[in-house]
Write a protein that holds these residues in place. Structure first.
Motif, PDB file in Angstrom:
ATOM      1  N   ASN A   1       0.809  -1.226   0.000  1.00  0.00           N
ATOM      2  CA  ASN A   1       0.000   0.000   0.000  1.00  0.00           C
ATOM      3  C   ASN A   1       0.843   1.276   0.000  1.00  0.00           C
ATOM      4  O   ASN A   1       0.347   2.351   0.323  1.00  0.00           O
ATOM      5  CB  ASN A   1      -0.939   0.005   1.225  1.00  0.00           C
ATOM      6  N   VAL A   2       2.120   1.149  -0.350  1.00  0.00           N
ATOM      7  CA  VAL A   2       3.038   2.295  -0.325  1.00  0.00           C
ATOM      8  C   VAL A   2       3.127   2.918  -1.720  1.00  0.00           C
ATOM      9  O   VAL A   2       3.224   2.211  -2.714  1.00  0.00           O
ATOM     10  CB  VAL A   2       4.452   1.849   0.139  1.00  0.00           C
ATOM     11  N   GLU A   3       3.099   4.244  -1.751  1.00  0.00           N
ATOM     12  CA  GLU A   3       3.258   4.959  -3.021  1.00  0.00           C
ATOM     13  C   GLU A   3       4.334   6.028  -2.855  1.00  0.00           C
ATOM     14  O   GLU A   3       4.542   6.526  -1.753  1.00  0.00           O
ATOM     15  CB  GLU A   3       1.934   5.637  -3.418  1.00  0.00           C
ATOM     16  N   GLY A   4       4.987   6.371  -3.957  1.00  0.00           N
ATOM     17  CA  GLY A   4       5.962   7.457  -3.938  1.00  0.00           C
ATOM     18  C   GLY A   4       7.386   6.959  -3.752  1.00  0.00           C
ATOM     19  O   GLY A   4       7.638   5.761  -3.649  1.00  0.00           O
ATOM     20  N   GLU A   5       8.317   7.917  -3.738  1.00  0.00           N
ATOM     21  CA  GLU A   5       9.734   7.606  -3.585  1.00  0.00           C
ATOM     22  C   GLU A   5      10.267   8.297  -2.336  1.00  0.00           C
ATOM     23  O   GLU A   5       9.803   9.378  -1.956  1.00  0.00           O
ATOM     24  CB  GLU A   5      10.515   8.088  -4.805  1.00  0.00           C
ATOM     25  N   PHE A   6      11.275   7.684  -1.747  1.00  0.00           N
ATOM     26  CA  PHE A   6      11.820   8.156  -0.478  1.00  0.00           C
ATOM     27  C   PHE A   6      13.336   8.303  -0.563  1.00  0.00           C
ATOM     28  O   PHE A   6      13.989   7.636  -1.359  1.00  0.00           O
ATOM     29  CB  PHE A   6      11.445   7.174   0.639  1.00  0.00           C
ATOM     30  N   ASP A   7      13.876   9.172   0.297  1.00  0.00           N
ATOM     31  CA  ASP A   7      15.326   9.362   0.376  1.00  0.00           C
ATOM     32  C   ASP A   7      15.954   8.294   1.261  1.00  0.00           C
ATOM     33  O   ASP A   7      17.106   7.917   1.075  1.00  0.00           O
ATOM     34  CB  ASP A   7      15.649  10.740   0.984  1.00  0.00           C
ATOM     35  N   LEU A   8      15.180   7.829   2.251  1.00  0.00           N
ATOM     36  CA  LEU A   8      15.679   6.856   3.212  1.00  0.00           C
ATOM     37  C   LEU A   8      14.576   5.851   3.534  1.00  0.00           C
ATOM     38  O   LEU A   8      13.433   6.248   3.788  1.00  0.00           O
ATOM     39  CB  LEU A   8      16.117   7.564   4.501  1.00  0.00           C
ATOM     40  N   VAL A   9      14.931   4.575   3.501  1.00  0.00           N
ATOM     41  CA  VAL A   9      14.000   3.518   3.914  1.00  0.00           C
ATOM     42  C   VAL A   9      14.694   2.707   5.000  1.00  0.00           C
ATOM     43  O   VAL A   9      15.797   2.194   4.790  1.00  0.00           O
ATOM     44  CB  VAL A   9      13.608   2.596   2.735  1.00  0.00           C
TER      45      VAL A   9
ATOM     46  N   GLU B   1      12.160  -5.416  -3.777  1.00  0.00           N
ATOM     47  CA  GLU B   1      11.161  -4.387  -4.097  1.00  0.00           C
ATOM     48  C   GLU B   1      11.577  -2.966  -3.724  1.00  0.00           C
ATOM     49  O   GLU B   1      11.079  -1.999  -4.303  1.00  0.00           O
ATOM     50  CB  GLU B   1       9.841  -4.709  -3.368  1.00  0.00           C
ATOM     51  N   VAL B   2      12.476  -2.798  -2.753  1.00  0.00           N
ATOM     52  CA  VAL B   2      12.752  -1.477  -2.187  1.00  0.00           C
ATOM     53  C   VAL B   2      13.290  -0.473  -3.202  1.00  0.00           C
ATOM     54  O   VAL B   2      12.992   0.726  -3.120  1.00  0.00           O
ATOM     55  CB  VAL B   2      13.692  -1.563  -0.944  1.00  0.00           C
ATOM     56  N   GLY B   3      14.033  -0.936  -4.192  1.00  0.00           N
ATOM     57  CA  GLY B   3      14.602  -0.037  -5.202  1.00  0.00           C
ATOM     58  C   GLY B   3      13.561   0.788  -5.938  1.00  0.00           C
ATOM     59  O   GLY B   3      13.825   1.923  -6.351  1.00  0.00           O
ATOM     60  N   ASP B   4      12.348   0.251  -6.077  1.00  0.00           N
ATOM     61  CA  ASP B   4      11.264   0.958  -6.771  1.00  0.00           C
ATOM     62  C   ASP B   4      10.725   2.138  -5.963  1.00  0.00           C
ATOM     63  O   ASP B   4       9.954   2.945  -6.481  1.00  0.00           O
ATOM     64  CB  ASP B   4      10.105   0.001  -7.076  1.00  0.00           C
ATOM     65  N   TYR B   5      11.090   2.210  -4.693  1.00  0.00           N
ATOM     66  CA  TYR B   5      10.552   3.249  -3.811  1.00  0.00           C
ATOM     67  C   TYR B   5      11.623   4.216  -3.316  1.00  0.00           C
ATOM     68  O   TYR B   5      11.390   5.011  -2.422  1.00  0.00           O
ATOM     69  CB  TYR B   5       9.837   2.595  -2.613  1.00  0.00           C
ATOM     70  N   LEU B   6      12.807   4.127  -3.920  1.00  0.00           N
ATOM     71  CA  LEU B   6      13.919   4.996  -3.518  1.00  0.00           C
ATOM     72  C   LEU B   6      14.215   6.023  -4.590  1.00  0.00           C
ATOM     73  O   LEU B   6      14.246   5.701  -5.773  1.00  0.00           O
ATOM     74  CB  LEU B   6      15.185   4.162  -3.320  1.00  0.00           C
ATOM     75  N   ARG B   7      14.476   7.245  -4.169  1.00  0.00           N
ATOM     76  CA  ARG B   7      14.953   8.265  -5.098  1.00  0.00           C
ATOM     77  C   ARG B   7      16.386   7.914  -5.483  1.00  0.00           C
ATOM     78  O   ARG B   7      17.067   7.190  -4.750  1.00  0.00           O
ATOM     79  CB  ARG B   7      14.934   9.635  -4.427  1.00  0.00           C
TER      80      ARG B   7
END
Length: 192
Positions: free
Chosen positions: A93-101, A136-142
């Motif tokens: 359910n997560v959308e968008g990109e992040f600088d830190l996960v 999967e995490v790469g798809d949500y990182l800037r």
């Protein structure tokens, strides 16, 4: 009500209580002013709330609905408004990109029988949740974004580093704490 790093936290028996692995992450957080951060497996919300002191916005995610409610309560108790909490099975359910996960991952082998087990059990072999997360995490990182993953030496740190590399990250062990039968390690992985 216990206090951790200046934050008052309400606890719940079905939600992971901050412990040495949480503190290892808290004391090595790579959050910078202005960051958009994602705290996977947020539990009581401690890491998300701690990051919110510096970050522009923090999203805390947990598969356990009890944890999400508790984290929301803890945000209110501490008067922190730049954080949001949602129920999600990893990035579902997560959308968008992040600088830190950040992710203090579950790593014990087995099957979750009650909500608290979701914080501890990482699948039949103990690595299933970590492996899915890394894939999967790469798809949500800037671009240039960072992942900070906490795991036990029990579930193969070398395998984690290898997998990060496979998915286009430079990864290294940034910190570790030794316990009786394991090391708790913090892996920092930068998207390249």
């Amino acid at each position: 009500m216990p206090t951790y790093y200046g934050l008052k936290l309400k606890l719940h028996p079905q939600v992971y209580e901050p412990a040495e692995d949480t503190f290892l992450l808290a004391e090595n957080l790579a959050v910078k002013p202005g960051d958009r951060a994602l705290d996977m497996g947020t539990g009581s919300g401690l890491i998300a709330l701690f990051m919110a002191k510096k970050a522009e916005f923090v999203l805390g995610v947990d598969v356990n609905p009890i944890a999400v409610e508790l984290a929301r309560e803890n945000a209110k108790i501490n008067g922190i408004g730049n954080v949001e909490f949602i129920v999600s099975d990893l990035f579902e359910n997560v959308e968008g990109e992040f600088d830190l996960v950040t992710f203090n991952a579950p790593y014990l082998p087995g099957e979750a029988k009650e909500p608290i087990d979701l914080a501890l059990v990482g699948g039949e072999g103990g690595r299933e949740v970590v492996d899915r997360f890394i894939g999967e995490v790469g798809d949500y990182l800037r671009a240039g974004g960072m992942v900070q993953l906490v795991q036990s030496s029990i579930t193969g740190v070398e395998e984690t580093l290898r997998l990060f590399k496979k998915f286009g990250f430079q990864a290294r062990v940034a910190a570790k704490v030794h316990f009786f039968f394991e090391d708790i390690v913090l892996v920092n992985a930068k998207k390249v």
